[in-house]
Design an enzyme around this catalytic site. Structure first.
Site, PDB file in Angstrom:
ATOM      1  N   LYS A  21       0.838 -45.422 -29.340  1.00  0.00           N
ATOM      2  CA  LYS A  21       1.490 -45.861 -28.106  1.00  0.00           C
ATOM      3  C   LYS A  21       2.003 -47.285 -28.284  1.00  0.00           C
ATOM      4  O   LYS A  21       1.244 -48.190 -28.603  1.00  0.00           O
ATOM      5  CB  LYS A  21       0.500 -45.816 -26.939  1.00  0.00           C
TER       6      LYS A  21
ATOM      7  N   GLU B 182      -8.589 -56.105 -30.693  1.00  0.00           N
ATOM      8  CA  GLU B 182      -8.097 -57.446 -31.014  1.00  0.00           C
ATOM      9  C   GLU B 182      -7.391 -57.978 -29.773  1.00  0.00           C
ATOM     10  O   GLU B 182      -6.440 -57.350 -29.296  1.00  0.00           O
ATOM     11  CB  GLU B 182      -7.130 -57.413 -32.213  1.00  0.00           C
TER      12      GLU B 182
ATOM     13  N   CYS C  48      -0.866 -64.117 -30.752  1.00  0.00           N
ATOM     14  CA  CYS C  48      -2.295 -64.208 -30.418  1.00  0.00           C
ATOM     15  C   CYS C  48      -2.948 -65.352 -31.182  1.00  0.00           C
ATOM     16  O   CYS C  48      -3.945 -65.904 -30.745  1.00  0.00           O
ATOM     17  CB  CYS C  48      -2.995 -62.899 -30.728  1.00  0.00           C
TER      18      CYS C  48
ATOM     19  N   GLU D 259      -5.880 -68.143 -21.545  1.00  0.00           N
ATOM     20  CA  GLU D 259      -4.716 -67.880 -22.396  1.00  0.00           C
ATOM     21  C   GLU D 259      -3.441 -67.918 -21.557  1.00  0.00           C
ATOM     22  O   GLU D 259      -3.372 -67.299 -20.504  1.00  0.00           O
ATOM     23  CB  GLU D 259      -4.856 -66.504 -23.056  1.00  0.00           C
TER      24      GLU D 259
HETATM   25  P1  NAP Z   1      -1.838 -55.519 -22.604  1.00  0.00           P
HETATM   26  O1  NAP Z   1      -1.213 -55.657 -21.289  1.00  0.00           O
HETATM   27  O2  NAP Z   1      -3.320 -55.458 -22.671  1.00  0.00           O
HETATM   28  O3  NAP Z   1      -1.219 -54.194 -23.247  1.00  0.00           O
HETATM   29  C1  NAP Z   1      -1.564 -53.762 -24.546  1.00  0.00           C
HETATM   30  C2  NAP Z   1      -1.374 -52.268 -24.626  1.00  0.00           C
HETATM   31  O4  NAP Z   1      -2.328 -51.617 -23.790  1.00  0.00           O
HETATM   32  C3  NAP Z   1      -0.008 -51.793 -24.144  1.00  0.00           C
HETATM   33  O5  NAP Z   1       0.429 -50.720 -24.931  1.00  0.00           O
HETATM   34  C4  NAP Z   1      -0.304 -51.356 -22.731  1.00  0.00           C
HETATM   35  O6  NAP Z   1       0.615 -50.413 -22.228  1.00  0.00           O
HETATM   36  C5  NAP Z   1      -1.663 -50.729 -22.931  1.00  0.00           C
HETATM   37  N1  NAP Z   1      -2.416 -50.561 -21.695  1.00  0.00           N
HETATM   38  C6  NAP Z   1      -2.276 -51.218 -20.523  1.00  0.00           C
HETATM   39  N2  NAP Z   1      -3.169 -50.745 -19.617  1.00  0.00           N
HETATM   40  C7  NAP Z   1      -3.870 -49.777 -20.248  1.00  0.00           C
HETATM   41  C8  NAP Z   1      -4.930 -48.915 -19.854  1.00  0.00           C
HETATM   42  N3  NAP Z   1      -5.461 -48.955 -18.635  1.00  0.00           N
HETATM   43  N4  NAP Z   1      -5.402 -48.028 -20.752  1.00  0.00           N
HETATM   44  C9  NAP Z   1      -4.920 -47.984 -21.994  1.00  0.00           C
HETATM   45  N5  NAP Z   1      -3.902 -48.768 -22.425  1.00  0.00           N
HETATM   46  C10 NAP Z   1      -3.400 -49.655 -21.563  1.00  0.00           C
HETATM   47  O7  NAP Z   1      -1.395 -56.681 -23.615  1.00  0.00           O
HETATM   48  P2  NAP Z   1       0.096 -57.176 -23.922  1.00  0.00           P
HETATM   49  O8  NAP Z   1       0.578 -57.931 -22.730  1.00  0.00           O
HETATM   50  O9  NAP Z   1       0.913 -56.063 -24.454  1.00  0.00           O
HETATM   51  O10 NAP Z   1      -0.138 -58.188 -25.132  1.00  0.00           O
HETATM   52  C11 NAP Z   1      -0.467 -59.539 -24.957  1.00  0.00           C
HETATM   53  C12 NAP Z   1      -1.935 -59.752 -25.251  1.00  0.00           C
HETATM   54  O11 NAP Z   1      -2.225 -59.222 -26.541  1.00  0.00           O
HETATM   55  C13 NAP Z   1      -2.337 -61.205 -25.320  1.00  0.00           C
HETATM   56  O12 NAP Z   1      -3.551 -61.381 -24.670  1.00  0.00           O
HETATM   57  C14 NAP Z   1      -2.512 -61.462 -26.821  1.00  0.00           C
HETATM   58  O13 NAP Z   1      -3.387 -62.488 -27.143  1.00  0.00           O
HETATM   59  C15 NAP Z   1      -2.995 -60.146 -27.275  1.00  0.00           C
HETATM   60  N6  NAP Z   1      -2.759 -59.965 -28.706  1.00  0.00           N
HETATM   61  C16 NAP Z   1      -3.832 -60.026 -29.544  1.00  0.00           C
HETATM   62  C17 NAP Z   1      -3.661 -59.887 -30.915  1.00  0.00           C
HETATM   63  C18 NAP Z   1      -4.825 -59.947 -31.845  1.00  0.00           C
HETATM   64  O14 NAP Z   1      -4.710 -59.491 -32.985  1.00  0.00           O
HETATM   65  N7  NAP Z   1      -5.949 -60.493 -31.441  1.00  0.00           N
HETATM   66  C19 NAP Z   1      -2.383 -59.669 -31.429  1.00  0.00           C
HETATM   67  C20 NAP Z   1      -1.312 -59.612 -30.543  1.00  0.00           C
HETATM   68  C21 NAP Z   1      -1.520 -59.747 -29.173  1.00  0.00           C
HETATM   69  P3  NAP Z   1       1.878 -50.867 -21.336  1.00  0.00           P
HETATM   70  O15 NAP Z   1       2.648 -51.814 -22.159  1.00  0.00           O
HETATM   71  O16 NAP Z   1       2.575 -49.592 -21.104  1.00  0.00           O
HETATM   72  O17 NAP Z   1       1.300 -51.505 -20.117  1.00  0.00           O
END
Ligand code: NAP
Length: 483
Positions: free
Chosen positions: A175, A250, A284, A385
């Site tokens: 996904k 992550e 991140c 963050e």
């Molecule tokens: P996010 O809102 O948590 O979304 C991540 C993924 O999860 C998306 O595909 C999202 O789908 C999905 N998702 C949302 N709600 C869900 C649920 N209830 N059940 C299952 N999946 C669900 O994060 P983001 O805004 O895309 O990314 C930013 C965050 O990622 C930041 O906090 C950043 O630090 C972190 N990040 C961490 C790393 C690392 O390696 N540590 C690397 C990159 C990013 P939708 O998009 O369809 O909502």
């Protein structure tokens, strides 16, 4: 006018358009529709999981080098389209074209690296205490695995989950984030064109709640790899625990760069600027707290602010642009809101802090690169963050104080130190609570050959990338054989 391209889901080797669709727009110019994507339903997830379950025995049964050959083909197909893939990534995510090209190349390298692992995967061979007993442990695939991705590295993160999952013999439900689904769609297209058997790879775009949850709950799913926010990650962890399946998370960070008094000033400024501002701070591993020794604080701050002011914000496809847009209106509001909160708590916006909306900026989500001074580590700007081009400068009395400030956070993803003192370097490496440590380099900017991941609240489970990635995607089967 040419028709907007449509990007269906991919289930059991077929391109499947869902009834519901959504538009993906360029965050630098919202009049530019990048594509129309299918919104998968829970029923689509079931169909994909059934197909992946069906395909598992055949795929896992292939010799590792044969699976590796498919991954090499994927890499070759992606490389042929390097420039166009990078342009698409800039349009869907906003990062600059050189950054997008670098990321696409990284994905290609990831497929080559893990393709090679198909010929290298080793188990454990140990001498038995018993005569004429031969014993070893070999790695076996888990089954169907779900890969849930964020938008900020829309190609590299899907690649660094997909390639080790496949080479280990698993079949996959992938996904993308709804905000940037095209780059991973292109990877799936390359998998299709490389002839990866039907059902082995499935692509399900759609809402996090509906698709993501179904990807965890499905009975065939044996493991979930998630990258994204802490909020979603922690909730998925609870969900996966109920089914007692393995999960890897992550998530976010509040990454520090410590600048010591003896640091090479020009390099410390350049590294901090790169880590805090590039990719619009939407990494991140981006630095969001710059902790500077008191004796050089004023000099560092003046130079850092001067360099920040030189950064050119704009459409990442334009020449000379350093900083692209925020991914969407929500993130733009978060950037602006945190600046407001910082001021209310007594910090100073030394430069930036505003949404850019005039002229060329009118159709995008642009934010001024921002430096905030007079920050203390108890302020929200130092604890939560932001995920934007916003750096908080914090004064430290000395090295020990800088370390205490750096570690005073719930997160533990990346951390950096800028110093010429070898003793301090090793004390930093030993004492800093982070999964990823850099010295005289930006805190962001990792390579695929080594394990990647954080500690504390940033991460859970085995590391991604490098040889460690195989740990998560496979299990040991131990054999005792008497001859
Ligand atoms: P996010 O809102 O948590 O979304 C991540 C993924 O999860 C998306 O595909 C999202 O789908 C999905 N998702 C949302 N709600 C869900 C649920 N209830 N059940 C299952 N999946 C669900 O994060 P983001 O805004 O895309 O990314 C930013 C965050 O990622 C930041 O906090 C950043 O630090 C972190 N990040 C961490 C790393 C690392 O390696 N540590 C690397 C990159 C990013 P939708 O998009 O369809 O909502």
């Amino acid at each position: 006018m040419s028709e907007t391209p449509k990007f269906p889901n991919y289930i059991n080797g077929e391109w499947v358009a869902a009834e519901k669709t959504y538009e993906n727009r360029n965050p630098a110019d919202t009049s530019d529709v990048v594509g129309i994507f299918s919104k998968a339903s829970a029923a689509d997830v079931t169909a994909a999981a059934n197909a992946a379950h069906e395909a598992f025995a055949g795929w896992a049964g292939l010799p590792g080098p044969a699976r590796g050959n498919y991954l090499f083909k994927v890499a070759d197909l992606l490389e042929k389209q390097l420039d166009s893939l990078a342009r698409e990534m800039t349009r869907e995510e906003g990062k600059t074209f050189p950054e997008a090209k670098g990321e696409t190349m990284r994905s290609i390298n990831i497929f080559r690296y893990f393709g090679g692992e198909g010929s290298r995967q080793a188990g454990v061979l140990a001498p038995s205490e018993r005569p004429r007993v031969f014993m070893w442990a070999e790695r076996k695939a888990l089954g169907v695995v779900s890969l849930i991705n964020p938008w900020n590295f829309p190609s590299a993160i899907p690649a660094w989950k997909l390639a080790p999952a496949l080479i280990s013999g698993n079949t996959v439900l992938l996904k993308p984030a709804s905000a940037a689904p095209l780059s991973s769609w292109r990877i799936i297209e390359a998998c299709h064109n490389a002839g990866i058997p039907k059902g082995v790879v499935n692509f399900l775009s759609g809402s996090g709640g509906e698709v993501g949850d179904a990807m965890v709950d499905n009975e065939h799913v044996k493991a979930v790899s998630f990258t994204g926010s802490c909020e979603v990650g922690y909730a998925l962890h609870e969900r996966a625990s109920k089914r007692r399946i393995r999960i890897q998370l992550e998530m976010g960070g509040k990454n520090p760069t410590i600048v010591l008094a003896d640091a090479d000033m020009a390099s410390a400024v350049a590294n901090s600027l790169n880590a805090a501002m590039f990719s619009t701070g939407q990494k991140c591993t981006a630095t969001s707290r710059i902790i500077v020794e008191e004796s050089i604080y004023d000099e560092f701050a003046a130079k850092f602010i001067a360099e920040t002011k030189k950064l050119k914000v704009g459409n990442g496809l334009a020449e000379g642009v350093h900083i692209g847009p925020a991914i969407d209106k929500g993130q733009l509001d978060v950037d602006a809101n945190y600046c407001k909160i910082a001021e209310e708590e007594g910090a100073t916006i030394a430069c930036g802090g505003k949404v850019l909306s005039d002229g060329d900026y009118a159709k995008g989500y642009f934010f001024e690169p921002t430096v905030i001074t007079n920050v203390t580590n108890d302020m929200r700007i130092a604890r939560e963050e932001v995920f934007g081009p916003v750096a908080a400068l914090i004064k430290a009395k000395d090295f020990d104080d800088a370390m205490a400030i750096a570690n005073d956070t719930e997160f533990g993803l990346s951390a950096s130190v800028q110093t010429q003192d070898v003793g301090r370097v090793f004390e930093f490496i030993k004492g800093i609570q982070a999964g990823l440590v850099t010295v005289n380099l930006p805190s962001a900017g990792v390579e695929y050959q080594l394990p990647f991941g954080g500690t504390k609240g940033s991460s859970f489970g085995p590391k991604e990338q490098g040889p460690a990635a195989l740990e998560f995607y496979s299990d040991y089967k131990t054999v005792y054989l008497k001859y």
